[in-house]
Write a protein that holds these residues in place. Structure first.
Motif, PDB file in Angstrom:
ATOM      1  N   ARG A   2     -25.609  56.619 -66.386  1.00  0.00           N
ATOM      2  CA  ARG A   2     -24.870  57.668 -65.677  1.00  0.00           C
ATOM      3  C   ARG A   2     -25.601  59.005 -65.717  1.00  0.00           C
ATOM      4  NH1 ARG A   2     -18.856  55.794 -67.912  1.00  0.00           N
ATOM      5  NH2 ARG A   2     -19.073  53.644 -67.198  1.00  0.00           N
ATOM      6  N   THR A   3     -26.760  59.001 -66.300  1.00  0.00           N
ATOM      7  CA  THR A   3     -27.672  60.126 -66.235  1.00  0.00           C
ATOM      8  C   THR A   3     -29.079  59.550 -66.158  1.00  0.00           C
ATOM      9  OG1 THR A   3     -28.278  62.243 -67.249  1.00  0.00           O
ATOM     10  CG2 THR A   3     -27.915  60.370 -68.733  1.00  0.00           C
ATOM     11  N   TYR A   4     -30.094  60.383 -66.075  1.00  0.00           N
ATOM     12  CA  TYR A   4     -31.424  59.856 -65.761  1.00  0.00           C
ATOM     13  C   TYR A   4     -32.535  60.749 -66.298  1.00  0.00           C
ATOM     14  CZ  TYR A   4     -31.872  63.656 -62.437  1.00  0.00           C
ATOM     15  OH  TYR A   4     -31.965  64.912 -61.897  1.00  0.00           O
ATOM     16  N   ILE A   5     -33.737  60.191 -66.279  1.00  0.00           N
ATOM     17  CA  ILE A   5     -34.973  60.959 -66.467  1.00  0.00           C
ATOM     18  C   ILE A   5     -35.934  60.571 -65.353  1.00  0.00           C
ATOM     19  CG2 ILE A   5     -34.781  61.149 -68.983  1.00  0.00           C
ATOM     20  CD1 ILE A   5     -36.926  58.864 -69.117  1.00  0.00           C
ATOM     21  N   LEU A   6     -36.889  61.437 -65.080  1.00  0.00           N
ATOM     22  CA  LEU A   6     -38.033  61.078 -64.255  1.00  0.00           C
ATOM     23  C   LEU A   6     -39.165  60.733 -65.195  1.00  0.00           C
ATOM     24  CD1 LEU A   6     -38.042  63.817 -61.441  1.00  0.00           C
ATOM     25  CD2 LEU A   6     -36.960  61.554 -61.420  1.00  0.00           C
ATOM     26  N   ASN A   7     -39.816  59.624 -64.950  1.00  0.00           N
ATOM     27  CA  ASN A   7     -40.876  59.160 -65.829  1.00  0.00           C
ATOM     28  C   ASN A   7     -42.159  58.993 -65.023  1.00  0.00           C
ATOM     29  OD1 ASN A   7     -42.460  58.021 -67.782  1.00  0.00           O
ATOM     30  ND2 ASN A   7     -41.114  56.287 -68.210  1.00  0.00           N
ATOM     31  N   PHE A   8     -43.162  59.814 -65.350  1.00  0.00           N
ATOM     32  CA  PHE A   8     -44.433  59.720 -64.652  1.00  0.00           C
ATOM     33  C   PHE A   8     -45.259  58.532 -65.134  1.00  0.00           C
ATOM     34  CE2 PHE A   8     -43.045  63.922 -63.760  1.00  0.00           C
ATOM     35  CZ  PHE A   8     -43.617  64.267 -62.545  1.00  0.00           C
ATOM     36  N   ALA A   9     -44.902  57.985 -66.315  1.00  0.00           N
ATOM     37  CA  ALA A   9     -45.545  56.786 -66.863  1.00  0.00           C
ATOM     38  C   ALA A   9     -47.065  56.871 -66.777  1.00  0.00           C
ATOM     39  CB  ALA A   9     -45.049  55.536 -66.138  1.00  0.00           C
ATOM     40  N   LYS A  10     -47.591  57.995 -67.231  1.00  0.00           N
ATOM     41  CA  LYS A  10     -49.042  58.210 -67.153  1.00  0.00           C
ATOM     42  C   LYS A  10     -49.753  57.469 -68.266  1.00  0.00           C
ATOM     43  CE  LYS A  10     -52.585  61.827 -67.244  1.00  0.00           C
ATOM     44  NZ  LYS A  10     -53.329  61.311 -66.101  1.00  0.00           N
ATOM     45  N   GLN A  11     -50.790  56.719 -67.914  1.00  0.00           N
ATOM     46  CA  GLN A  11     -51.627  56.026 -68.891  1.00  0.00           C
ATOM     47  C   GLN A  11     -52.876  56.865 -69.161  1.00  0.00           C
ATOM     48  OE1 GLN A  11     -50.950  53.378 -70.547  1.00  0.00           O
ATOM     49  NE2 GLN A  11     -49.192  52.573 -69.443  1.00  0.00           N
ATOM     50  N   GLY A  57     -30.523  54.375 -74.369  1.00  0.00           N
ATOM     51  CA  GLY A  57     -31.515  54.813 -73.401  1.00  0.00           C
ATOM     52  C   GLY A  57     -30.833  55.090 -72.072  1.00  0.00           C
ATOM     53  N   VAL A  58     -31.587  55.649 -71.118  1.00  0.00           N
ATOM     54  CA  VAL A  58     -31.012  56.036 -69.836  1.00  0.00           C
ATOM     55  C   VAL A  58     -31.806  55.437 -68.672  1.00  0.00           C
ATOM     56  CG1 VAL A  58     -30.142  58.194 -70.778  1.00  0.00           C
ATOM     57  CG2 VAL A  58     -32.399  58.154 -69.693  1.00  0.00           C
ATOM     58  N   LEU A 116     -36.389  56.904 -63.479  1.00  0.00           N
ATOM     59  CA  LEU A 116     -36.840  56.867 -62.095  1.00  0.00           C
ATOM     60  C   LEU A 116     -38.277  57.339 -62.015  1.00  0.00           C
ATOM     61  CD1 LEU A 116     -33.731  58.640 -60.478  1.00  0.00           C
ATOM     62  CD2 LEU A 116     -34.078  56.174 -60.740  1.00  0.00           C
ATOM     63  N   THR A 117     -39.006  56.844 -61.042  1.00  0.00           N
ATOM     64  CA  THR A 117     -40.342  57.366 -60.775  1.00  0.00           C
ATOM     65  C   THR A 117     -40.191  58.735 -60.121  1.00  0.00           C
ATOM     66  OG1 THR A 117     -40.526  56.495 -58.525  1.00  0.00           O
ATOM     67  CG2 THR A 117     -41.123  55.009 -60.342  1.00  0.00           C
ATOM     68  N   PRO A 118     -41.264  59.522 -60.046  1.00  0.00           N
ATOM     69  CA  PRO A 118     -41.177  60.816 -59.353  1.00  0.00           C
ATOM     70  C   PRO A 118     -40.711  60.701 -57.905  1.00  0.00           C
ATOM     71  CG  PRO A 118     -43.158  60.735 -60.676  1.00  0.00           C
ATOM     72  CD  PRO A 118     -42.565  59.353 -60.716  1.00  0.00           C
ATOM     73  N   ARG A 119     -40.869  59.533 -57.296  1.00  0.00           N
ATOM     74  CA  ARG A 119     -40.400  59.300 -55.928  1.00  0.00           C
ATOM     75  C   ARG A 119     -38.951  58.804 -55.876  1.00  0.00           C
ATOM     76  NH1 ARG A 119     -44.419  58.905 -51.908  1.00  0.00           N
ATOM     77  NH2 ARG A 119     -46.523  59.234 -52.709  1.00  0.00           N
ATOM     78  N   GLY A 120     -38.331  58.649 -57.042  1.00  0.00           N
ATOM     79  CA  GLY A 120     -36.940  58.254 -57.090  1.00  0.00           C
ATOM     80  C   GLY A 120     -36.702  56.763 -57.168  1.00  0.00           C
ATOM     81  N   ARG A 121     -37.741  55.969 -57.412  1.00  0.00           N
ATOM     82  CA  ARG A 121     -37.573  54.521 -57.496  1.00  0.00           C
ATOM     83  C   ARG A 121     -37.123  54.124 -58.898  1.00  0.00           C
ATOM     84  NH1 ARG A 121     -40.596  50.427 -59.362  1.00  0.00           N
ATOM     85  NH2 ARG A 121     -42.356  51.833 -59.766  1.00  0.00           N
ATOM     86  N   PHE A 122     -36.140  53.228 -58.973  1.00  0.00           N
ATOM     87  CA  PHE A 122     -35.651  52.748 -60.256  1.00  0.00           C
ATOM     88  C   PHE A 122     -36.732  51.964 -60.979  1.00  0.00           C
ATOM     89  CE2 PHE A 122     -33.477  49.158 -62.539  1.00  0.00           C
ATOM     90  CZ  PHE A 122     -33.013  49.913 -63.601  1.00  0.00           C
ATOM     91  N   MET A 123     -36.880  52.212 -62.283  1.00  0.00           N
ATOM     92  CA  MET A 123     -37.866  51.520 -63.105  1.00  0.00           C
ATOM     93  C   MET A 123     -37.143  50.458 -63.939  1.00  0.00           C
ATOM     94  SD  MET A 123     -40.104  54.855 -64.297  1.00  0.00           S
ATOM     95  CE  MET A 123     -41.468  53.889 -64.960  1.00  0.00           C
ATOM     96  N   PRO A 124     -37.294  49.178 -63.590  1.00  0.00           N
ATOM     97  CA  PRO A 124     -36.560  48.107 -64.281  1.00  0.00           C
ATOM     98  C   PRO A 124     -36.776  48.093 -65.790  1.00  0.00           C
ATOM     99  CG  PRO A 124     -37.594  47.260 -62.296  1.00  0.00           C
ATOM    100  CD  PRO A 124     -38.126  48.650 -62.491  1.00  0.00           C
ATOM    101  N   GLU A 125     -37.945  48.527 -66.255  1.00  0.00           N
ATOM    102  CA  GLU A 125     -38.201  48.504 -67.690  1.00  0.00           C
ATOM    103  C   GLU A 125     -37.292  49.459 -68.457  1.00  0.00           C
ATOM    104  OE1 GLU A 125     -41.756  50.754 -65.778  1.00  0.00           O
ATOM    105  OE2 GLU A 125     -40.353  49.136 -65.277  1.00  0.00           O
ATOM    106  N   SER A 126     -36.683  50.442 -67.752  1.00  0.00           N
ATOM    107  CA  SER A 126     -35.718  51.307 -68.431  1.00  0.00           C
ATOM    108  C   SER A 126     -34.440  50.557 -68.728  1.00  0.00           C
ATOM    109  CB  SER A 126     -35.421  52.547 -67.577  1.00  0.00           C
ATOM    110  OG  SER A 126     -34.706  52.223 -66.392  1.00  0.00           O
ATOM    111  N   ARG A 127     -34.228  49.459 -68.043  1.00  0.00           N
ATOM    112  CA  ARG A 127     -33.042  48.620 -68.229  1.00  0.00           C
ATOM    113  C   ARG A 127     -33.305  47.482 -69.222  1.00  0.00           C
ATOM    114  NH1 ARG A 127     -29.842  45.660 -69.288  1.00  0.00           N
ATOM    115  NH2 ARG A 127     -27.883  45.058 -68.335  1.00  0.00           N
TER     116      ARG A 127
END
Length: 279
Positions: free
Chosen positions: A222-231, A114-115, A118-129
């Motif tokens: 070392r790479t990323y996605i933006l995740n809107f995490a829409k419910q 996995g990678v 980040l949120t659309p505002r650029g905040r790191f999402m700990p659940e990706s880790r």
């Protein structure tokens, strides 16, 4: 074929419309196919995909069958060395897919990767880790199953640890299902996703089963996605509560009374492997 990208959509037409071009761009230098499974959407998702993305294969469910079952439909159709499971509410970086495929090819022991999300505002999402949030962490602690997730450090000031290692490539317990690259041979070995996990928990279960089979899961930041995490539904609705907490009950019932054993060559019993980091 090198790669199959599986995207499950349900009533996310606008988000899917911005997701697909980024995936197409990210896969342009890889032999690939993109498969969209529409899980009985009531918006204009199906028409949009057929009109705007004719190169994309599509499966349309007449009735909603859930995320895990829909992803299984896609993986059954996929004919490739790697399978990428992504949510319809993500945006891929230009080189994200290419980089994770290269990572997998350089790590033959990897079952999944996995990678950094980040949120659309650029905040790191700990659940990706970590692969799961606090509710799941609490469940694992209460049931005692936390001992099977040693790389999540559930008893060792995890918030500080997560922040420190946001940019460290490392082995992890769980890959977040928003962006999960799987080795097809590993998936063939452990079997399809457990369809009892209708919307939540199937990624945790799949990651755990990969480790039980002797594969490693990696976090590659070392790479990323933006995740809107829409419910699709509010967290305070009965439907959400039933699916989210129901997944926890299913997971606990599946493993609580059956002592899992991590398969490590030369080691007959499960043990907590050392924590590995690549800088």
């Amino acid at each position: 074929m090198k790669l199959s990208v599986i995207v499950v959509n349900r009533n996310m037409c606008s988000l899917l419309k911005q997701c697909l071009p980024t995936l197409i761009r990210a896969c342009q230098d890889i032999e690939h196919q993109i498969i969209v499974i529409d899980d009985s959407s009531t918006d204009k998702s199906v028409e949009m995909v057929k009109t705007d993305f004719p190169e994309v294969s599509m499966i349309v469910n007449e009735q909603s069958i859930g995320m895990a079952a829909s992803r299984n439909l896609g993986t059954e159709k996929a004919k490739s060395e790697y399978v990428l499971l992504v949510n319809a509410d993500i945006i891929s970086g230009k080189k994200t897919v290419e980089q994770v495929v290269q990572f997998m090819e350089g790590h033959p022991d990897a079952g999944a990767v996995g990678v950094r999300a980040l949120t659309p505002r650029g905040r790191f999402m700990p659940e990706s880790r970590t692969g799961f949030g606090r509710s799941w962490a609490t469940l694992l602690k209460i049931t005692g199953l936390a001992k099977y997730f040693p790389k999540s450090r559930l008893y060792k000031n995890e918030e500080r640890w997560i922040n420190e290692d946001e940019f460290a490539t490392t082995e992890v317990d769980v890959i977040n299902g928003a962006f999960m690259l799987l080795r097809r041979s590993a998936l063939n070995k452990i079997g399809k996703l457990d369809e009892r996990f209708i919307q939540f928990g199937h990624d945790i279960d799949l990651s755990f089963r990969l480790r039980l089979a002797g594969y490693k899961n990696y976090y590659y930041p070392r790479t990323y996605i933006l995740n809107f995490a829409k419910q699709l539904t509010s967290k305070f609705t009965l439907d959400y509560i039933r699916k989210f907490y129901g997944a926890m009950i299913i997971f606990a019932g599946k493993y609580l009374f059956k002592m899992p054993e991590i398969k490590v060559p030369g080691i007959p019993q499960m043990f907590a492997p050392k924590y590995e980091i690549e800088r």
